[in-house]
Design a protein around this motif. Structure first.
Motif, PDB file in Angstrom:
ATOM      1  N   ALA A 119       0.841  -1.202   0.000  1.00 42.03           N
ATOM      2  CA  ALA A 119       0.000   0.000   0.000  1.00 42.03           C
ATOM      3  C   ALA A 119       0.872   1.246   0.000  1.00 42.03           C
ATOM      4  N   ARG A 120       1.954   1.194   0.770  1.00 39.70           N
ATOM      5  CA  ARG A 120       2.858   2.344   0.838  1.00 39.70           C
ATOM      6  C   ARG A 120       3.501   2.596  -0.523  1.00 39.70           C
ATOM      7  N   ASP A 121       3.983   1.515  -1.158  1.00 41.84           N
ATOM      8  CA  ASP A 121       4.603   1.665  -2.482  1.00 41.84           C
ATOM      9  C   ASP A 121       3.608   2.219  -3.494  1.00 41.84           C
ATOM     10  N   TYR A 122       2.402   1.699  -3.425  1.00 42.69           N
ATOM     11  CA  TYR A 122       1.366   2.134  -4.375  1.00 42.69           C
ATOM     12  C   TYR A 122       1.104   3.624  -4.222  1.00 42.69           C
ATOM     13  N   MET A 123       0.898   4.056  -2.978  1.00 42.08           N
ATOM     14  CA  MET A 123       0.577   5.467  -2.743  1.00 42.08           C
ATOM     15  C   MET A 123       1.752   6.370  -3.091  1.00 42.08           C
ATOM     16  N   LYS A 124       2.956   5.897  -2.779  1.00 40.62           N
ATOM     17  CA  LYS A 124       4.142   6.691  -3.078  1.00 40.62           C
ATOM     18  C   LYS A 124       4.248   6.920  -4.587  1.00 40.62           C
ATOM     19  N   LEU A 126       1.871   6.727  -6.816  1.00 40.13           N
ATOM     20  CA  LEU A 126       0.785   7.589  -7.292  1.00 40.13           C
ATOM     21  C   LEU A 126       1.146   9.057  -7.038  1.00 40.13           C
ATOM     22  N   LEU A 127       1.712   9.323  -5.870  1.00 45.34           N
ATOM     23  CA  LEU A 127       2.082  10.701  -5.534  1.00 45.34           C
ATOM     24  C   LEU A 127       3.237  11.206  -6.402  1.00 45.34           C
ATOM     25  N   VAL A 128       4.129  10.300  -6.783  1.00 46.56           N
ATOM     26  CA  VAL A 128       5.217  10.687  -7.695  1.00 46.56           C
ATOM     27  C   VAL A 128       4.620  11.184  -9.021  1.00 46.56           C
ATOM     28  N   ALA A 129       3.627  10.459  -9.522  1.00 46.90           N
ATOM     29  CA  ALA A 129       2.974  10.864 -10.780  1.00 46.90           C
ATOM     30  C   ALA A 129       2.250  12.199 -10.604  1.00 46.90           C
ATOM     31  N   LEU A 130       1.563  12.349  -9.470  1.00 49.46           N
ATOM     32  CA  LEU A 130       0.817  13.596  -9.244  1.00 49.46           C
ATOM     33  C   LEU A 130       1.773  14.777  -9.062  1.00 49.46           C
ATOM     34  N   LYS A 131       2.886  14.523  -8.397  1.00 50.83           N
ATOM     35  CA  LYS A 131       3.867  15.604  -8.226  1.00 50.83           C
ATOM     36  C   LYS A 131       4.321  16.089  -9.605  1.00 50.83           C
ATOM     37  N   ARG A 132       4.573  15.147 -10.488  1.00 55.01           N
ATOM     38  CA  ARG A 132       5.038  15.506 -11.844  1.00 55.01           C
ATOM     39  C   ARG A 132       4.018  16.399 -12.562  1.00 55.01           C
ATOM     40  N   ARG A 410      -4.917  21.237   2.536  1.00 57.82           N
ATOM     41  CA  ARG A 410      -4.698  19.833   2.147  1.00 57.82           C
ATOM     42  C   ARG A 410      -3.241  19.655   1.714  1.00 57.82           C
ATOM     43  N   ILE A 411      -2.664  18.533   2.048  1.00 58.00           N
ATOM     44  CA  ILE A 411      -1.257  18.278   1.720  1.00 58.00           C
ATOM     45  C   ILE A 411      -1.075  18.238   0.197  1.00 58.00           C
ATOM     46  N   THR A 412       0.083  18.677  -0.273  1.00 60.64           N
ATOM     47  CA  THR A 412       0.376  18.596  -1.704  1.00 60.64           C
ATOM     48  C   THR A 412       1.128  17.289  -1.983  1.00 60.64           C
ATOM     49  N   ALA A 413       1.247  16.946  -3.263  1.00 60.79           N
ATOM     50  CA  ALA A 413       1.959  15.708  -3.619  1.00 60.79           C
ATOM     51  C   ALA A 413       3.408  15.777  -3.136  1.00 60.79           C
ATOM     52  N   PHE A 422       6.314   7.715   4.449  1.00 61.34           N
ATOM     53  CA  PHE A 422       7.246   7.256   3.420  1.00 61.34           C
ATOM     54  C   PHE A 422       8.699   7.316   3.885  1.00 61.34           C
ATOM     55  N   THR A 423       9.018   8.328   4.697  1.00 61.80           N
ATOM     56  CA  THR A 423      10.433   8.520   5.017  1.00 61.80           C
ATOM     57  C   THR A 423      10.869   7.771   6.271  1.00 61.80           C
ATOM     58  N   GLU A 424       9.904   7.441   7.134  1.00 65.11           N
ATOM     59  CA  GLU A 424      10.319   6.820   8.406  1.00 65.11           C
ATOM     60  C   GLU A 424       9.725   5.450   8.665  1.00 65.11           C
ATOM     61  N   CYS A 425       8.843   5.009   7.773  1.00 62.39           N
ATOM     62  CA  CYS A 425       8.210   3.714   8.014  1.00 62.39           C
ATOM     63  C   CYS A 425       8.589   2.752   6.892  1.00 62.39           C
ATOM     64  N   GLY A 426       9.830   2.746   6.490  1.00 57.59           N
ATOM     65  CA  GLY A 426      10.270   1.946   5.340  1.00 57.59           C
ATOM     66  C   GLY A 426      10.048   0.462   5.539  1.00 57.59           C
ATOM     67  N   ALA A 427      10.032  -0.213   4.412  1.00 58.14           N
ATOM     68  CA  ALA A 427       9.771  -1.663   4.439  1.00 58.14           C
ATOM     69  C   ALA A 427      10.940  -2.397   5.088  1.00 58.14           C
TER      70      ALA A 427
END
Ligand code: ADP
Ligand code: MG
Length: 427
Positions: A119-124, A126-132, A410-413, A422-427
Motif C-alpha cells: 500500500a505504501r509503495d502504491y501510494m508513493k 501515485l504521488l510521484v505521478a501527481l507531483k510531476r 490539504r497536503i500537496t503531492a 514514506f520517510t520513516e516507516c520503510g519496508a
C-alpha cells in the motif's frame, strides 16, 4: 476474441486504415465513456514482441478534449509514472492514441491481497505521478484506480487518461488557451450546476444518526431530504454581511433577488465517489488539490479494503458520506473558506480513521481469507494479516492530510512524499 469485439476491431481498421496497415489488434482491454482501448502488436515486424495499447477516442468527443489528452501525454508523459505516447493516428473524426501496452491488475482483484508495504509503495508511486503533473500546474481531474495502472509483479505504475485534465497549457472548449489561474476543464464541465442560483448553501440532511457501519457497504447513510438555500454575494469573506440584501438566507426557498442572480459555474469533471468537497460544493476555484483528494479516497479504499469507498448516487449524498467520516465541524469550516455556507441537519463527530479502516479491513479479510475465492497466488496470508495488525500511525496521519476537506491546507503531492509514512516507516 468474441464476435462483437471482432466486429468492433474490423470497424476500427476501416475507420483508420493506417491502423490496419501497421497493427494487428489482438483484443479489447478497456472501455470508458469516451474511448475503447485495444491491445495490439506490429503487423510487419513479428520479431518485435512489444505490445501497444490503442486508445480509440469516440468520434463524438470534443476536439479540445482530445488535444488536451495528447498535450498532457506528450509534455508530461514517459517519466515519473506518467504514461507516454508513441504515436497518434487520425482519419477524419477518428483518433487513435498509441501507447506502450502496460500490463496491469484490476484494483478490486488485488485490494484484499495488498500488504501495508505494498500500500505504501502504491501510494508513493501515485504521488510521484501527481507531483510531476502538478509541477506543470495540470489537474488530472479523474484520479482513481482504473486510471492508475499497476503491475504488481514488476512493481510498475502508470497514470493514464488525461481526457479531463485542465491546466494553463491546455485549451478550453472554445479553442482558447486556458489563461487564468482558475483552471477551466476541457471537458463538459462548465455547466450550470444547479437550478438554483449562485452561491448555494447546500443543506445536507443525514438521518438516522450514524456511528456504525453496515457489514457489506462502506457507508450506508441515507439522506432523507435535500434542498438548496441561497445566500447572496460571492466572496468567501463578507457574504454574511451582505445577507441583508436578500431574504432567503437559511430558508428553504429562493427569493426573487437571488433568482435574478447568474448561475454559478464550476468544474465538476470526474468520477462519482472521487470528487473533492470543493467540487461537490461547486467552488469555482479548484486546483491540483482535487487530485490529492481523489488519491486520498484511493488510499482510504486500500486501508479499509473497500472499493469503491464512497458509493455516491449524487453529489449531495456523496457529501453526506464524506461528512459522516470527517465530521460536520471540519466540513462546515472548510466550506467557509471557499465561500459556501453548509447547513447540516445534525452535528456528526469525526470518525477515528484508524479504527474505522482497520475494522472494515479486518472484516473484509476474514471473510475472504481461507475461502475458495482467495487467490492461491498469496502464500503468506498470515504475513498479510500480520501486516495489517501493525499499521504505522503515520499511514492514518497521511490519510487525514490527503482527506483534508479544506483544499488550501490539504497536503500537496510534494509534501506528501516527504511525509513520515514514506520517510520513516520503510519496508
Ligand atoms: P477512458 O477515458 O475511456 O477511461 P483510459 O485512458 O482510462 O480511457 O483507458 C481505459 C482503460 O484501458 C484503462 O482503465 C486501462 O484498463 C486500459 N488502458 C489504458 N491505457 C492503457 C495502456 N497504455 N496499457 C494497458 N492498458 C491501458
Ligand atoms: Mg479512464
Amino acid at each position: 476474441v468474441p464476435y462483437d469485439i471482432q466486429d468492433e476491431i474490423s470497424a476500427l481498421y476501416k475507420s483508420i486504415p493506417e491502423i490496419a496497415n501497421h497493427f494487428l489488434i489482438l483484443d479489447k482491454i478497456g472501455e470508458g465513456a469516451f474511448s475503447s482501448v485495444y491491445q495490439a502488436r506490429l503487423k510487419h515486424y513479428p520479431e518485435v514482441t512489444e505490445m501497444f495499447a490503442l486508445k480509440h477516442i469516440l468520434p463524438t468527443t470534443h476536439p479540445a478534449r482530445i488535444e488536451n489528452e495528447l498535450r498532457c501525454l506528450l509534455k508530461l508523459g514517459g517519466q515519473d509514472n506518467v504514461m507516454g505516447v508513441k504515436l497518434c493516428l487520425r482519419n477524419r473524426d477518428n483518433v487513435v492514441i498509441v501507447m506502450d501496452y502496460f500490463a496491469h491488475e484490476r484494483f478490486q482483484d488485488i485490494l484484499n491481497l495488498m500488504s501495508v508495504n505494498e500500500a505504501r509503495d502504491y501510494m508513493k508511486n501515485l504521488l510521484v505521478a501527481l507531483k510531476r503533473i502538478h509541477q506543470h500546474k495540470v489537474i488530472h481531474r479523474d484520479v482513481k484506480p482504473s486510471n492508475f495502472l499497476y503491475n504488481r509483479n514488476k512493481k510498475q505504475y502508470a497514470l493514464v487518461d488525461f481526457g479531463l485534465a485542465s491546466g494553463h497549457f491546455l485549451i478550453d472548449r472554445e479553442g482558447e488557451k486556458q489563461k487564468t489561474s482558475t483552471p477551466v476543464s476541457a471537458s463538459n464541465a462548465r455547466v450550470p450546476l444547479s437550478p438554483s442560483k449562485a452561491n448555494i448553501t447546500q443543506t445536507v440532511k443525514i438521518s438516522p444518526p450514524v456511528n456504525k457501519f453496515h457489514e457489506s457497504t462502506p457507508l450506508p447513510r441515507p439522506i432523507k431530504k435535500q434542498s438548496s438555500f441561497c445566500v447572496p454575494a460571492s466572496s468567501s469573506a463578507g457574504f454574511l454581511e451582505k445577507s441583508g440584501l436578500c431574504n432567503c438566507l437559511g430558508k428553504p426557498k429562493i427569493c426573487s433577488l437571488c433568482i435574478a442572480r447568474k448561475n454559478q459555474m464550476a468544474p465538476r469533471a470526474g468520477t462519482a465517489g472521487f470528487r473533492a468537497p470543493e467540487v461537490l460544493l461547486k467552488s469555482p476555484e479548484q486546483d491540483t488539490a482535487v487530485d490529492i483528494w481523489a488519491a486520498g479516497t484511493t488510499f482510504l479504499s486500500i486501508l479499509s479494503a473497500r472499493y469503491p469507498f464512497f458509493r455516491a448516487q449524487d453529489d449531495t449524498n456523496h457529501l453526506a458520506q464524506i461528512i459522516s467520516v470527517l465530521g460536520s465541524a471540519a466540513c462546515v469550516e472548510a466550506a467557509k473558506t471557499f465561500g459556501k455556507v453548509l447547513t447540516l441537519s445534525e452535528n456528526l463527530p469525526p470518525l477515528d480513521l484508524r479504527t474505522t479502516c482497520l475494522k472494515l479491513r479486518s472484516s473484509q479479510m476474514s471473510t475472504r481469507l481461507g475461502s475458495s475465492s482467495f487467490s492461491p497466488a498469496v502464500q503468506h496470508p498470515d504475513d498479510l494479516v500480520h501486516s495489517w495488525s501493525n499499521v504505522p500511525p503515520e499511514a492514518f496521519d497521511l490519510l487525514a492530510r490527503m482527506l483534508d476537506p479544506n483544499p488550501c491546507t490539504r497536503i500537496t503531492a510534494e509534501e506528501a512524499l516527504r511525509h513520515p509514512f514514506f520517510t520513516e516507516c520503510g519496508a
